[in-house]
Write a protein that holds these residues in place. Sequence first.
Motif, PDB file in Angstrom:
ATOM      1  N   GLY A   1       0.798  -1.209   0.000  1.00 59.06           N
ATOM      2  CA  GLY A   1       0.000   0.000   0.000  1.00 59.06           C
ATOM      3  C   GLY A   1       0.837   1.268   0.000  1.00 59.06           C
ATOM      4  O   GLY A   1       0.489   2.250  -0.669  1.00 59.06           O
ATOM      5  N   VAL A   2       1.942   1.254   0.721  1.00 59.80           N
ATOM      6  CA  VAL A   2       2.812   2.431   0.790  1.00 59.80           C
ATOM      7  C   VAL A   2       3.406   2.743  -0.580  1.00 59.80           C
ATOM      8  O   VAL A   2       3.433   3.899  -1.020  1.00 59.80           O
ATOM      9  N   CYS A   3       3.878   1.709  -1.276  1.00 56.43           N
ATOM     10  CA  CYS A   3       4.453   1.928  -2.609  1.00 56.43           C
ATOM     11  C   CYS A   3       3.389   2.406  -3.590  1.00 56.43           C
ATOM     12  O   CYS A   3       3.650   3.247  -4.456  1.00 56.43           O
ATOM     13  N   THR A   4       2.173   1.885  -3.451  1.00 56.10           N
ATOM     14  CA  THR A   4       1.079   2.323  -4.310  1.00 56.10           C
ATOM     15  C   THR A   4       0.700   3.773  -4.009  1.00 56.10           C
ATOM     16  O   THR A   4       0.504   4.576  -4.922  1.00 56.10           O
ATOM     17  N   ALA A   5       0.611   4.126  -2.725  1.00 56.17           N
ATOM     18  CA  ALA A   5       0.265   5.497  -2.347  1.00 56.17           C
ATOM     19  C   ALA A   5       1.321   6.487  -2.831  1.00 56.17           C
ATOM     20  O   ALA A   5       1.000   7.632  -3.172  1.00 56.17           O
ATOM     21  N   GLY A   6       2.579   6.045  -2.885  1.00 54.72           N
ATOM     22  CA  GLY A   6       3.654   6.909  -3.356  1.00 54.72           C
ATOM     23  C   GLY A   6       3.786   6.963  -4.860  1.00 54.72           C
ATOM     24  O   GLY A   6       4.637   7.701  -5.380  1.00 54.72           O
TER      25      GLY A   6
ATOM     26  N   ARG B   1       7.085  13.470  -3.774  1.00 53.95           N
ATOM     27  CA  ARG B   1       5.935  12.955  -3.032  1.00 53.95           C
ATOM     28  C   ARG B   1       6.417  12.264  -1.757  1.00 53.95           C
ATOM     29  O   ARG B   1       7.388  11.508  -1.793  1.00 53.95           O
ATOM     30  N   LEU B   2       5.738  12.524  -0.669  1.00 60.29           N
ATOM     31  CA  LEU B   2       6.055  11.879   0.607  1.00 60.29           C
ATOM     32  C   LEU B   2       4.842  11.092   1.081  1.00 60.29           C
ATOM     33  O   LEU B   2       3.719  11.612   1.068  1.00 60.29           O
ATOM     34  N   VAL B   3       5.071   9.850   1.494  1.00 62.11           N
ATOM     35  CA  VAL B   3       4.018   9.036   2.094  1.00 62.11           C
ATOM     36  C   VAL B   3       4.391   8.806   3.559  1.00 62.11           C
ATOM     37  O   VAL B   3       5.455   8.267   3.858  1.00 62.11           O
ATOM     38  N   ALA B   4       3.532   9.244   4.467  1.00 62.67           N
ATOM     39  CA  ALA B   4       3.750   9.072   5.900  1.00 62.67           C
ATOM     40  C   ALA B   4       2.892   7.917   6.397  1.00 62.67           C
ATOM     41  O   ALA B   4       1.669   7.953   6.266  1.00 62.67           O
ATOM     42  N   PHE B   5       3.536   6.894   6.959  1.00 64.05           N
ATOM     43  CA  PHE B   5       2.764   5.760   7.474  1.00 64.05           C
ATOM     44  C   PHE B   5       3.233   5.332   8.852  1.00 64.05           C
ATOM     45  O   PHE B   5       2.939   4.230   9.313  1.00 64.05           O
TER      46      PHE B   5
ATOM     47  N   GLY C   1      -1.013  10.408   3.613  1.00 62.71           N
ATOM     48  CA  GLY C   1      -0.990   9.519   4.766  1.00 62.71           C
ATOM     49  C   GLY C   1      -1.533   8.153   4.381  1.00 62.71           C
ATOM     50  O   GLY C   1      -2.433   8.047   3.544  1.00 62.71           O
ATOM     51  N   PHE C   2      -0.970   7.097   4.980  1.00 66.32           N
ATOM     52  CA  PHE C   2      -1.450   5.743   4.650  1.00 66.32           C
ATOM     53  C   PHE C   2      -1.558   4.909   5.914  1.00 66.32           C
ATOM     54  O   PHE C   2      -0.633   4.860   6.730  1.00 66.32           O
ATOM     55  N   GLN C   3      -2.709   4.241   6.069  1.00 66.33           N
ATOM     56  CA  GLN C   3      -2.927   3.289   7.161  1.00 66.33           C
ATOM     57  C   GLN C   3      -3.580   2.031   6.591  1.00 66.33           C
ATOM     58  O   GLN C   3      -4.645   2.100   5.976  1.00 66.33           O
ATOM     59  N   MET C   4      -2.949   0.892   6.809  1.00 63.80           N
ATOM     60  CA  MET C   4      -3.449  -0.352   6.243  1.00 63.80           C
ATOM     61  C   MET C   4      -4.801  -0.737   6.830  1.00 63.80           C
ATOM     62  O   MET C   4      -5.692  -1.221   6.117  1.00 63.80           O
ATOM     63  N   ALA C   5      -4.979  -0.524   8.138  1.00 57.99           N
ATOM     64  CA  ALA C   5      -6.244  -0.922   8.764  1.00 57.99           C
ATOM     65  C   ALA C   5      -7.423  -0.196   8.134  1.00 57.99           C
ATOM     66  O   ALA C   5      -8.485  -0.798   7.920  1.00 57.99           O
ATOM     67  N   ALA C   6      -7.249   1.080   7.816  1.00 60.15           N
ATOM     68  CA  ALA C   6      -8.337   1.841   7.204  1.00 60.15           C
ATOM     69  C   ALA C   6      -8.651   1.317   5.814  1.00 60.15           C
ATOM     70  O   ALA C   6      -9.823   1.197   5.426  1.00 60.15           O
TER      71      ALA C   6
END
Length: 310
Positions: A123-128, A218-222, A243-248
């Motif tokens: 998810g982090v790589c996708t969000a970025g 681009r910055l992804v904060a997790f 911002g990225f949260q897997m649970a959400a």
Amino acid sequence: MRRVRYEANGGPEVLFTEEAPAPLPGPGQLLVRVEAAGVTLPSVLHVREGPSPTPLAGEVVGIVGAAGAGTGFTPGTRVAGMCLQDAYAEFVLLERSQAAPVPEHARAAEVVALVRSGPIARGVCTAGLVGRGESVLVTAAAGATGALVVQLAKAAGAERVVAAVSSTAKTAFAFGCGADEVITYDRMPPPEPVDVVLDGVGGGLLDPATRSLRRGGRLVAFARGGGCLHTRQLVARNASVTGFQMAALARDKPALFACWRDELWDWHRSGVLHAPVHAELPLAEAAAAHELVESRRNHGKVVLTASERT
């Protein structure tokens, strides 16, 4: 059965092992005989900081012993998932929504290393929006999740992956995960700016992480640690932050989460993705496992073993 608990907040020394009856599954629940359970930083910090003692959570893998009504699983199925309480035990209850079948060929410790950290890294790589030919900075790169982020950034086609770690002792490990460069936090930002920062640390590291971006970056904060961003750093770079949260995501888009999970197992089976495990310790050594994670000395996942497969 044996389980690990604590009665007062504190360091790893407050953990103790006790005998308790195995739980009984209710509707929508699975009773799982645990092979291995993962030790997470949030659980370690909860033991120390509170607010009050609660049954420990963590990733587990094991064999279904009994299934409540409406689960769709049969005894003997091998499953993994996030156990929200009493995960450090020989038998646990998994909610149907948290459980998924896992391949028979995968080692229990590797399953634990992938079941939570894998989808987060995906998810982090996708969000970025990590793309071919780009440069990427990954913080917490020697942790269970960060090590997978490094690998998936390379798999996405990143030309240059910079791994940021807490000490030089983790340099060789980060290179082994596929990093092209390795720096320690006190050397951030790196000499050459990057297109994307994937930050799993937060706090005081957010400022140098932001200053690592080139224009349009681009910055992804997790990170669980939070922190404050100086918007002037974003404005000066025409940069964006997500911002990225897997649970959400798992809650809001369960079909996408399931797709990512299956994809990760395919990558693991084909050798594209390696799940690094730092240590496998028995339940009775839960305190030692917590000390490893809290001191940030682990290179990859720390796992507690509960039983052997039969």
